[in-house]
Design an enzyme around this catalytic site. Structure first.
Site, PDB file in Angstrom:
ATOM      1  N   ASP A   8       0.881  -1.156   0.000  1.00  0.00           N
ATOM      2  CA  ASP A   8       0.000   0.000   0.000  1.00  0.00           C
ATOM      3  C   ASP A   8       0.926   1.215   0.000  1.00  0.00           C
ATOM      4  O   ASP A   8       1.486   1.582   1.022  1.00  0.00           O
ATOM      5  CB  ASP A   8      -0.885  -0.031   1.264  1.00  0.00           C
ATOM      6  CG  ASP A   8      -1.602   1.297   1.520  1.00  0.00           C
ATOM      7  OD1 ASP A   8      -1.571   2.181   0.646  1.00  0.00           O
ATOM      8  OD2 ASP A   8      -2.211   1.430   2.614  1.00  0.00           O
ATOM      9  N   LYS A  70       3.259  11.475  -3.921  1.00  0.00           N
ATOM     10  CA  LYS A  70       2.462  10.499  -4.664  1.00  0.00           C
ATOM     11  C   LYS A  70       1.443  11.180  -5.576  1.00  0.00           C
ATOM     12  O   LYS A  70       1.128  10.697  -6.657  1.00  0.00           O
ATOM     13  CB  LYS A  70       1.745   9.600  -3.653  1.00  0.00           C
ATOM     14  CG  LYS A  70       0.707   8.695  -4.250  1.00  0.00           C
ATOM     15  CD  LYS A  70       0.217   7.726  -3.235  1.00  0.00           C
ATOM     16  CE  LYS A  70      -1.120   7.152  -3.598  1.00  0.00           C
ATOM     17  NZ  LYS A  70      -1.606   6.223  -2.594  1.00  0.00           N
ATOM     18  N   GLU A 147      -7.001   0.968  -4.440  1.00  0.00           N
ATOM     19  CA  GLU A 147      -7.007   0.909  -2.972  1.00  0.00           C
ATOM     20  C   GLU A 147      -8.356   0.493  -2.395  1.00  0.00           C
ATOM     21  O   GLU A 147      -8.408  -0.386  -1.537  1.00  0.00           O
ATOM     22  CB  GLU A 147      -6.575   2.260  -2.401  1.00  0.00           C
ATOM     23  CG  GLU A 147      -5.080   2.475  -2.517  1.00  0.00           C
ATOM     24  CD  GLU A 147      -4.659   3.920  -2.300  1.00  0.00           C
ATOM     25  OE1 GLU A 147      -5.483   4.730  -1.851  1.00  0.00           O
ATOM     26  OE2 GLU A 147      -3.496   4.221  -2.597  1.00  0.00           O
ATOM     27  N   ASP A 170     -12.608   5.554   2.523  1.00  0.00           N
ATOM     28  CA  ASP A 170     -11.170   5.595   2.802  1.00  0.00           C
ATOM     29  C   ASP A 170     -10.707   7.046   2.874  1.00  0.00           C
ATOM     30  O   ASP A 170     -10.619   7.727   1.855  1.00  0.00           O
ATOM     31  CB  ASP A 170     -10.407   4.836   1.702  1.00  0.00           C
ATOM     32  CG  ASP A 170      -8.903   4.788   1.957  1.00  0.00           C
ATOM     33  OD1 ASP A 170      -8.419   5.465   2.882  1.00  0.00           O
ATOM     34  OD2 ASP A 170      -8.203   4.072   1.214  1.00  0.00           O
TER      35      ASP A 170
HETATM   36  P1  ADP Z   1      -2.587   7.765   3.181  1.00  0.00           P
HETATM   37  O1  ADP Z   1      -3.458   6.651   2.738  1.00  0.00           O
HETATM   38  O2  ADP Z   1      -2.872   9.066   2.520  1.00  0.00           O
HETATM   39  O3  ADP Z   1      -1.136   7.439   3.171  1.00  0.00           O
HETATM   40  P2  ADP Z   1      -3.300   7.273   5.975  1.00  0.00           P
HETATM   41  O4  ADP Z   1      -4.489   6.421   5.780  1.00  0.00           O
HETATM   42  O5  ADP Z   1      -2.089   6.666   6.549  1.00  0.00           O
HETATM   43  O6  ADP Z   1      -2.944   8.101   4.681  1.00  0.00           O
HETATM   44  O7  ADP Z   1      -3.767   8.504   6.884  1.00  0.00           O
HETATM   45  C1  ADP Z   1      -2.915   9.537   7.193  1.00  0.00           C
HETATM   46  C2  ADP Z   1      -3.711  10.660   7.829  1.00  0.00           C
HETATM   47  O8  ADP Z   1      -4.353  10.182   8.998  1.00  0.00           O
HETATM   48  C3  ADP Z   1      -2.820  11.826   8.264  1.00  0.00           C
HETATM   49  O9  ADP Z   1      -3.406  13.039   7.853  1.00  0.00           O
HETATM   50  C4  ADP Z   1      -2.812  11.713   9.771  1.00  0.00           C
HETATM   51  O10 ADP Z   1      -2.681  12.975  10.394  1.00  0.00           O
HETATM   52  C5  ADP Z   1      -4.158  11.096  10.053  1.00  0.00           C
HETATM   53  N1  ADP Z   1      -4.166  10.358  11.319  1.00  0.00           N
HETATM   54  C6  ADP Z   1      -3.389   9.308  11.660  1.00  0.00           C
HETATM   55  N2  ADP Z   1      -3.634   8.927  12.939  1.00  0.00           N
HETATM   56  C7  ADP Z   1      -4.597   9.763  13.400  1.00  0.00           C
HETATM   57  C8  ADP Z   1      -5.281   9.904  14.655  1.00  0.00           C
HETATM   58  N3  ADP Z   1      -5.019   9.100  15.680  1.00  0.00           N
HETATM   59  N4  ADP Z   1      -6.196  10.881  14.764  1.00  0.00           N
HETATM   60  C9  ADP Z   1      -6.467  11.713  13.731  1.00  0.00           C
HETATM   61  N5  ADP Z   1      -5.863  11.640  12.538  1.00  0.00           N
HETATM   62  C10 ADP Z   1      -4.937  10.675  12.369  1.00  0.00           C
HETATM   63 MG    MG Z   2      -4.289   5.049   2.108  1.00  0.00          MG
END
Ligand code: ADP
Ligand code: MG
Length: 603
Positions: A8, A70, A147, A170
């Site tokens: 991912d 990305k 995804e 998502d």
């Molecule tokens: P991506 O798929 O874009 O790589 P993720 O699914 O890993 O992203 O999500 C990342 C986002 O989630 C970031 O903006 C981060 O700040 C937010 N995030 C991660 N943990 C928390 C949390 N505990 N509370 C609120 N937001 C969160």
């Molecule tokens: Mg993601």
């Protein structure tokens, strides 16, 4: 044959998974964590940092660190890093390379192939760029999967018996993807997707940071890159704290400005109202596209880091009903799904019969003459968005002018009426015998496969002349013949040996705190960091290095904790005393450090 892993490759974080012992398992990175930040940083000596260490350097070395690339896959955007130029696919290749290495270490065998997930909205160019990134990292990427489809696969496998229709919501760092999934027997069908490419967790960070600026008479967009990063980091931290408790204080302790702002979930909702409004739109859109109503949906599965926010969950519960909202491992769902897909690809018994069908997330068509405005052709759809894949559609077009000798078929992707607002993927020219308008015609066939490759055939009906093209021209990505050259370039980069990575990460952590702190605390951090460098480079005593690293970690944790929890953002005057109170007393290494500081270090 080496192992196939699932990746991912996220905007914010990337993960790897593998099919093992009849289930999809996440692969820990060298820190024993599943999430590897999608961040790349270049050190002064041409050393590359990827992941957690690089993320720490966002604040201390903002001009040498890149994140959120990305989004620009396949766009030709060039990033400057340490005096060299990189494309988003090269930066992604560095992240993939890191995941590959960590996976090989964990699995104890070489990994040569990967299934990689991409956002459903990724166009043809971005998909090709993703494959190129795989190749640059030494991974063959035969299969690319959307995804939301991966998340759907992971969700369905948990309760395999049931036939059902559900939504996957998502919500990541920079994007929101909503997809409608139909599961029956062993078939998982994605029937519609929608989303917002510019809505994610980072927008909440920005809202919070801007609110902070408003309260402190600052203008966010006029601040320096470093100040902005400091503010965004503090904002993100406050946001994540609000997932745990209902109120917090956002602390900013920069060198040039300090401040604090109280914030609770209610205030967060108030300042980010526009974001909440936008969240509902893609849900409505998929339901409309699929011609379904909410009653036919059994549940909404929340995926992605931003779904951890209580306010987001609350909002969706309010909109769609309590019982429908399911939150299960939002960080891991997509990766677990790609891991399952890796298993399907390896034809593992337990999953080989699962069939995942996908859809084309955008419309593919051609430009036709616009009677009202000859200069602006309009879109004629050949493959409608949300068509099931693989799919092949035929459409016939007639000449528009008397005695025209050529017909040009422009291939476009997008939903806009005027073709110039859509993305041009390429064109095909054919000759037609001269005849009055409408008397000659061409038959156009678009074939779009599971990997997002589009083949266009054009046949002149009268002469039977046929032309076929695989649409690659529009792709502003690294051309296959150039791959070798790029690989050579990337190979010149130096990477830290994995066994030193933790040390590097602690150094980067210290540098970030140094950038954030001020006064005595700053000097304290610098001294301890320098001593660490001294141990690493001069003394090279493994035992001492380990011990000091542990001390530094607990020291830095204390500082973070202190900055987060106190209403007074100034550090205590007597920093040494404060530190001693917070660490083990009577420590030899501590004594050595002080001696070293005084320049009295003796061996
Ligand atoms: P991506 O798929 O874009 O790589 P993720 O699914 O890993 O992203 O999500 C990342 C986002 O989630 C970031 O903006 C981060 O700040 C937010 N995030 C991660 N943990 C928390 C949390 N505990 N509370 C609120 N937001 C969160
Ligand atoms: Mg993601």
């Amino acid at each position: 044959m080496g192992k196939i892993i699932g990746i991912d490759l996220g905007t914010t974080n990337s993960l790897a998974a593998v099919w093992q012992d009849g289930r999809s398992r996440l692969i820990p990175n060298s820190f024993g964590e599943y999430l590897t930040p999608s961040v790349v940083s270049m050190g002064e000596e041409g050393i590359v940092y990827v992941g957690k260490t690089a993320k720490e350097r966002l604040i201390s070395h903002p001009n040498r660190t890149i994140s959120v690339f990305k989004r620009f896959m396949g766009t030709g955007k060039i990033y400057e890093l340490g005096g060299k130029e990189y494309r988003a696919e090269e930066l992604s290749a560095l992240v993939l390379r890191k995941l590959k290495e960590d996976a090989e270490r964990y699995l104890g065998e070489p990994v040569e192939e990967a299934v990689v997930s991409v956002p459903a909205y990724f166009n043809d160019m971005a998909r090709k760029a993703t494959k190129a990134a795989g190749e640059l990292s030494g991974l063959q990427v035969e299969r690319i999967i959307n995804e939301p489809s991966a998340a759907a696969l992971a969700c369905h496998i948990r309760n395999r018996e049931e036939d059902e229709t559900f939504l996957v919501f998502d919500f990541g760092g920079g994007t929101l993807d909503v997809s409608l999934v139909d599961c029956f027997d062993n078939i998982i069908e994605i029937t519609a997707v929608s989303g917002d490419n510019h809505l994610g967790g980072s927008d909440f960070d920005r809202m919070i940071a801007e609110e902070f600026c408003k309260e402190h008479n600052l203008n966010f967009s006029e601040l320096s890159r470093q100040r902005q990063e400091v503010l965004l980091e503090s904002a993100a931290r406050a946001k994540c704290t609000l997932t745990e408790k209902n109120d917090t204080v956002m602390q900013v302790s920069g060198r040039e400005f300090k401040g604090q702002m109280k914030i609770n979930n209610k205030k967060l909702i108030q300042i980010s109202m526009p974001l909440f409004r936008r969240m509902a739109i893609p849900i409505k859109k998929v339901m409309y596209d699929a011609d379904k109503n909410m009653l036919e949906i059994s549940k909404i599965i929340l995926v992605g880091g931003s779904c951890k926010m209580p306010s987001v969950q609350q909002y969706l519960r309010h909109m769609e009903g309590e019982h429908k909202i399911i939150v299960a491992e939002p960080d891991y769902m997509v990766a677990l799904g790609v891991g399952i897909y890796a298993g399907i690809k390896e034809r593992k018994d337990d999953v080989k019969d699962l069939l995942l069908t996908d859809i084309c997330p955008f419309t593919l068509g051609t430009g036709i003459q616009n009677e009202a405005d000859i200069g602006r052709p309009v879109m004629s759809a050949v493959i409608e968005r949300n068509s099931a894949l693989p799919c092949s559609k035929v459409k016939r077009f007639f000449t528009a002018n008397d005695y025209q000798r050529h017909v040009k078929i422009d291939v476009y992707q997008g939903e806009e009426y005027y073709v110039d607002n859509n993305i041009c993927l390429g064109e095909i020219n054919v000759d037609v015998p001269p005849a009055p308008r409408g008397h000659e015609s061409v038959t156009v066939r678009y074939t779009y496969d599971m990997n997002g490759i589009l083949i266009v055939d054009v046949k002149v009906d009268s002469t039977k002349e046929e032309v076929q093209r695989i649409m690659t021209t529009g792709a502003d990505t690294i051309q296959p013949e150039k791959i070798e050259q790029y690989i050579e370039e990337l190979e010149k980069l130096k990477f830290y040996p994995a066994n030193q990575e933790e040390n590097q990460m602690v150094s980067a952590w210290g540098e970030r705190l140094f950038a954030q702190a001020s006064g005595v605390l700053r000097e304290e951090i610098a001294g301890r960091l320098q001593y660490f460098q001294h141990l690493l480079q001069v003394e090279q005593d493994t035992y001492k290095i380990k011990k000091w690293k542990k001390k530094l970690e607990s020291y830095f944790r204390n500082i973070e904790e202190h900055l987060r929890n106190t209403d007074v953002y100034e550090m205590p005057e007597d920093i040494d005393l404060w530190f001693r109170e917070n660490s083990d007393k009577e420590d030899e290494l501590e004594e050595e450090y002080f001696l070293w500081c005084d320049g009295h270090l003796t061996h």
